[in-house]
Scaffold this motif. Structure first.
Motif, PDB file in Angstrom:
ATOM      1  N   PHE A   1     -10.372  28.139  11.795  1.00 14.23           N
ATOM      2  CA  PHE A   1      -9.417  27.732  12.624  1.00 14.23           C
ATOM      3  C   PHE A   1      -9.781  26.825  13.373  1.00 14.23           C
ATOM      4  O   PHE A   1      -9.716  25.540  14.037  1.00 14.23           O
TER       5      PHE A   1
ATOM      6  N   GLY B   1      -7.591  24.002  17.787  1.00 13.32           N
ATOM      7  CA  GLY B   1      -7.393  25.024  16.338  1.00 13.32           C
ATOM      8  C   GLY B   1      -6.226  25.886  16.694  1.00 13.32           C
ATOM      9  O   GLY B   1      -5.937  26.667  15.794  1.00 13.32           O
TER      10      GLY B   1
ATOM     11  N   LEU C   1      -3.337  27.009  14.791  1.00 14.20           N
ATOM     12  CA  LEU C   1      -2.864  28.106  13.998  1.00 14.20           C
ATOM     13  C   LEU C   1      -1.358  28.345  14.158  1.00 14.20           C
ATOM     14  O   LEU C   1      -0.404  29.750  13.093  1.00 14.20           O
TER      15      LEU C   1
ATOM     16  N   VAL D   1      -8.607  30.150  19.804  1.00 12.83           N
ATOM     17  CA  VAL D   1      -7.844  30.012  18.547  1.00 12.83           C
ATOM     18  C   VAL D   1      -6.863  31.743  18.988  1.00 12.83           C
ATOM     19  O   VAL D   1      -5.286  31.499  18.617  1.00 12.83           O
TER      20      VAL D   1
END
Lengths: 142, 230
Positions: free
Chosen positions: A21, A42, A46, B73
């Motif tokens: 990601f 990212g 996600l 992330v």
């Protein structure tokens, strides 16, 4: 040996997923010239995918908490980079560093105070919210 | 091949120092012994004494640092898990974080301008409360000296986690959730790491504050540069 192999295989796979990601986020950021960074893009991507139900929270939880509980390890290399900036500290930078610290503490204090104040405000007004339905009309006139 | 072996060696060195540093911190709980501080000090000393160059250390270090991207992330998971806490606190989070960001950037700019620092340093200082991987890219985009940015981000991180909780206690902030928001907005991921001491909700709120200040900072930084330098 008592290493929980299965757990660590899971963590590695999950970190690879998040790396994927990150990579896609970098790609999107570069193509669209977004002011955000690839990691944030990212992360948002996600998050959306999780909300859509395509990826379950349980699929990434272990890897995610492993990364976050070892965040300090990840900060070591950039901090070691200080070694190339010792000259900066030798110069007359004490005031700048002090100012930076004061500015940081003001930021911390103000964010915490404002949020605590807003939390308190909300909890005192929450009960009345149902009785008085249109409390936000004043802001619409601006 | 040599670079690869050296890289592995540097990763091993870092982990080998990090693990006992973590155990020491868990045992004594003194903020000054946070693993990143002790481990960095030890590694810097090793590099200086042995004459190993930073570039050589970074052959391995860059791979550890590379994980900061996936670490940002990975925040999507706690965010999704704690979505209800976040929804309930969206106004306090936004209010606290945005207020903090604006004041943080304006005081940072004011101080560095008063002291007469050059443009690239002033700009490098503006994103000091934003998480490293984001701050460095931001400073680069608007003409700041990004190697100084990482230094300033570290100073903001460490001063916030070492002194922040004391200031908050002194100012009689009682809510552990507010601690999370304050630490996240002023000291990014380090603040989030410190928030682990204030419970799972504080960590979630702290990570959202960090993300919100990163996004707000991305938008505000070019505005500040335009305001100051036209």
């Amino acid at each position: 040996m008592d290493i929980p192999l299965k757990k660590y295989t899971g963590i590695v796979l999950q970190v690879i997923l998040m790396y994927g990601f990150y990579w896609i986020g970098n790609l999107i950021q570069a193509v669209l010239h977004l002011p955000l960074t690839g990691s944030i893009v990212g992360m948002l991507l996600l998050f959306i995918v999780i909300q859509l139900g395509w990826i379950r929270i349980s699929w990434g939880e272990e890897g995610s908490s492993w990364l976050q509980s070892n965040l300090q390890l990840l900060f070591i290399p950039p901090t070691v980079g200080i070694i190339n900036h010792f000259d900066f500290f030798r110069a007359n930078t004490l005031l700048l560093v002090l100012g930076l610290i004061v500015s940081t503490l003001i930021t911390c204090l103000l964010s915490a105070k404002i949020s605590e104040w807003l939390m308190a405000w909300r909890s005192t007004h929450q009960g009345k919210k149902e009785a008085i339905s249109c409390s936000h009309s004043s802001s619409e006139s601006e | 091949m040599l670079a690869f072996i050296l890289g592995i060696g540097m990763i091993a060195l870092t982990v080998a120092i990090y693990i006992p540093a973590t155990h020491l911190y868990r045992r004594l709980k003194w903020p000054i012994l946070m693993p990143v501080l002790t481990a960095t000090t030890v590694i810097v000393l090793i590099l200086i004494i042995s004459g190993i160059k930073l570039d050589t250390y970074m052959l391995g270090g860059k791979w550890i640092q590379e994980l900061l991207g996936p670490a940002v992330v990975s925040l999507a998971f706690p965010l999704a898990k704690h979505l209800d806490v976040l929804k309930r606190n969206i106004i306090p989070i936004l209010g606290g974080t945005l207020g903090g960001s604006i004041v943080g950037m304006s005081t940072g700019a004011a101080i560095s301008l008063l002291l007469g620092y050059p443009q690239d340093i002033v700009i490098a200082l503006l994103p000091k409360s934003i998480t490293t991987p984001v701050a460095i890219q931001l400073a680069d985009q608007v003409g700041g000296n990004s190697s100084f940015t990482s230094l300033f981000v570290m100073i903001a991180g460490f001063s916030g986690i070492l002194l922040g909780p004391m200031i908050l206690k002194w100012a009689r902030v009682n809510s552990k959730n507010a601690y999370g928001i304050g630490l996240g907005s002023a000291s990014h991921a380090l603040g989030m790491a410190r928030s682990f001491e204030y419970g799972e909700n504080a960590v979630a709120l702290s990570s959202v504050s960090m993300i919100v200040s990163a996004i707000a900072g991305s938008v505000m930084l070019p505005l500040w540069v335009w305001l100051i330098y036209g």
